[in-house]
Design a protein around this motif. Structure first.
Motif: not given
Length: 118
Positions: A92, A69, A96-97, A82, A85-86
């Motif tokens: 995450v 991120v 980071r992904v 985060c 995204l989740r």
DNA sequence: GCTTTGACGTATG
DNA sequence: TCATACGCCAAAG
């Protein structure tokens, strides 16, 4: 070319970001390339930074090429990203992904992102 | 108009 | 995995 070109670039960048499928992420560089501006990832970041809150744009799907991120880990924006995204099913870990799994610019998927046939 | 800064990227060691 | 160096270019000072 027109001096108005930069405006056009903005439109392309917004379009590229809006085109990221839900539950997937893309890097700044990938966005820049898709917007027709190879090597200008910073412009994408600049634009997002300046993007008004009222804009309905999946900005949270845009990450660094490393999968990290791009916001300071202690900022509110970081946590927000985060969270969003989740909420879409993206894992995450420590900010980071795994681009190998969720990245549109990874190996899977010009198909997934490029559209029906590109 | 030159310098600094930045939600970046790639190359090297 | 981390650090350093360099390229890139618009905006701000």
């Amino acid at each position: 070319m027109n001096p108005l070109n930069c405006q056009d670039s903005h439109a392309h960048i917004y379009a590229a970001i809006a085109a990221i499928p839900r539950g997937r992420v893309a890097s700044y560089g990938a966005i820049a390339i898709r917007a027709g501006l190879p090597g200008r990832a910073r412009l994408v970041g600049k634009l997002l930074r300046e993007t008004p809150a009222g804009m309905r744009l999946p900005w949270h799907r845009v990450l660094r090429a490393s999968g990290q991120v791009a916001l300071p880990p202690d900022s509110a924006g970081f946590r927000e990203q985060c969270r969003l995204l989740r909420a879409e099913g993206v894992e995450v870990r420590h900010g980071r992904v795994a681009l190998s799994r969720f990245g549109v610019d990874g190996h899977l998927d010009r198909v997934l992102w490029g559209g029906p046939d590109s």
